[in-house]
Design a protein around this motif. Structure first.
Motif, PDB file in Angstrom:
ATOM      1  N   THR A 200      32.913  -9.899  80.910  1.00  0.00           N
ATOM      2  CA  THR A 200      32.035 -10.995  81.353  1.00  0.00           C
ATOM      3  C   THR A 200      30.629 -10.819  80.797  1.00  0.00           C
ATOM      4  OG1 THR A 200      31.317  -9.957  83.439  1.00  0.00           O
ATOM      5  CG2 THR A 200      33.361 -11.228  83.478  1.00  0.00           C
TER       6      THR A 200
ATOM      7  N   HIS B  39      28.781 -13.666  78.687  1.00  0.00           N
ATOM      8  CA  HIS B  39      27.547 -14.093  79.352  1.00  0.00           C
ATOM      9  C   HIS B  39      26.354 -13.923  78.425  1.00  0.00           C
ATOM     10  CE1 HIS B  39      24.425 -14.322  82.465  1.00  0.00           C
ATOM     11  NE2 HIS B  39      25.340 -14.814  83.272  1.00  0.00           N
TER      12      HIS B  39
ATOM     13  N   ILE C 127      30.239  -8.915  88.963  1.00  0.00           N
ATOM     14  CA  ILE C 127      31.097  -9.901  88.301  1.00  0.00           C
ATOM     15  C   ILE C 127      30.941 -11.275  88.944  1.00  0.00           C
ATOM     16  CG2 ILE C 127      33.508 -10.572  87.903  1.00  0.00           C
ATOM     17  CD1 ILE C 127      34.138  -7.556  87.631  1.00  0.00           C
TER      18      ILE C 127
ATOM     19  N   LEU D 125      29.691 -14.615  86.853  1.00  0.00           N
ATOM     20  CA  LEU D 125      30.486 -15.834  86.735  1.00  0.00           C
ATOM     21  C   LEU D 125      29.742 -17.047  87.290  1.00  0.00           C
ATOM     22  CD1 LEU D 125      34.041 -14.520  87.715  1.00  0.00           C
ATOM     23  CD2 LEU D 125      33.191 -15.097  85.425  1.00  0.00           C
TER      24      LEU D 125
END
Length: 376
Positions: free
Chosen positions: A20, A24, A89, A93
């Motif tokens: 991620t 990101h 996380i 997200l």
């Protein structure tokens, strides 16, 4: 839950966080190159992925800062680290979904610190190291990058003021490819190491590695591969925000922003400072916009970004504290946290499919609807 099984779960979760982190933060290196057309979107993310992977092998100083600096590794368990990772996380997200370039690094630090504080008390958090290696750089780095970007952009326009616009744009686009590549390499030397540090911290807390040990080779390789895969997917929502949402980016501004950010990130990696590459790159872009004659800066978007920066540590810390507290309760708690995290991730993904942002429309600027009362 057996310790070896729990350690395996934490390692997998850490690599998911690293993944991620990759998508990101793709925008950090490539948003301006994509916005100016110096690189095609798919080519840009592929180049960033490869160089992120290479950068992961160049240094381990940041990894050592995390594995043996921010918290007392003897006072925590793998379950605590697991809770911190889930908190990080979740925040990654959420901010990706809304297109906000917040700090994956600060989400990780916040989640880890929140989980550690709840499980082992405030004495297990090394606040002096947190201040020195995280909080002070969080304030100083984007300001330095912004000032450097503003000066570099001003000088770029001054030096090329007698050249034709087409020749200047072409030259700076070539320069952007080089500076974006170096920035991707620098990103790998800093961000990939944070996951290495977390996995090493887990192995130390489980007794698998001695105190103050560095990351094993398999940790370095797996962390580098995970962040490279995430980078290749492309965090298109955040790329749009950084490339089009803050200021009008041309080739000279993009080159100046990338070069200034690279210098700051490489310096911090050498010193073992785990700064936010997102803060640095955003500061460089904003500075480049301010250094442009008749600059048009979207201050509302910039304000949303700064707000996200301010609340990332405490928000991820709260999520990490809750997840860590539940995970520490035993096997059932760990499973419950894992299921909740997976459900949240699935929900965010399904919602994102309603308004897809990808390589095909990343440079489109969304048009806000006209209020009904103003229509003729």
């Amino acid at each position: 839950m057996d310790v070896s099984v729990l350690v395996a779960v934490v390692v997998v979760t850490a690599l998911i966080f690293d993944f991620t982190n990759g998508f990101h933060d793709t925008a950090n290196a490539m948003a301006t190159s994509i916005a100016t057309g110096a690189l095609r979107p798919k080519v840009a993310v592929a180049l960033a992925a490869v160089l992120n992977l290479v950068g992961a092998f160049l240094s381990v100083e940041v990894a050592r800062t995390i594995s043996g600096g921010l918290v007392d590794e003897a006072a925590i368990t793998p379950a605590v680290v697991f809770g911190g990772l889930v908190g990080a996380i979740v925040w990654n997200l959420l901010t990706w979904y809304v297109g906000l370039p917040s700090s994956s690094s600060h989400a990780l630090f916040g989640g880890l610190i929140g989980a550690t504080w709840v499980a082992a008390g405030s004495d297990a958090v090394r606040f002096a190291k947190l201040l020195e290696k995280v909080l002070v750089p969080a304030v100083a780095a984007p300001l330095i990058a912004g000032l450097a970007g503003m000066i570099a952009t001003y000088l770029a326009f001054r030096i090329t003021r007698r050249a034709t616009a087409s020749r200047t744009a072409r030259g700076f686009r070539i320069g952007q490819i080089a500076s974006a590549s170096l920035l991707s390499l620098a990103h790998g030397t800093n961000d990939a190491q944070k996951t290495m540090g977390i996995i090493t911290l887990t192995l130390i807390s489980a007794g698998s590695l001695p105190k103050d040990a560095g990351p094993p080779v398999w940790v370095i390789v797996s962390a580098g591969v995970a962040i490279a895969l995430g980078t290749y997917l492309g965090g298109w929502r955040i790329i749009r925000t950084l490339g089009r949402g803050i200021t009008d980016i041309g080739a000279p501004q993009g080159f100046a922003a990338q070069t200034s950010a690279t210098a700051v990130i490489l310096t911090s990696s050498h010193l073992g400072i785990a700064l936010s590459t997102t803060h640095v790159c955003s500061g460089g872009i904003l500075g480049a916009g301010l250094g442009t004659p008749q600059a048009k800066v979207q201050w509302r978007t910039a304000g949303r970004m700064v707000l996200a920066w301010l609340i990332t540590l405490p928000a991820a810390g709260l999520a990490g504290a809750l997840a860590g507290m539940v995970a520490e309760s035993g096997t059932l708690g760990t499973v419950a946290v894992a299921v909740a995290g997976l459900a949240f991730g699935a929900a965010i993904y399904l919602r994102s499919r309603r308004d897809v942002v990808g390589a095909h429309n990343v440079n489109d600027i969304p048009v806000e609807p006209i209020p009904a009362e103003t229509k003729g």
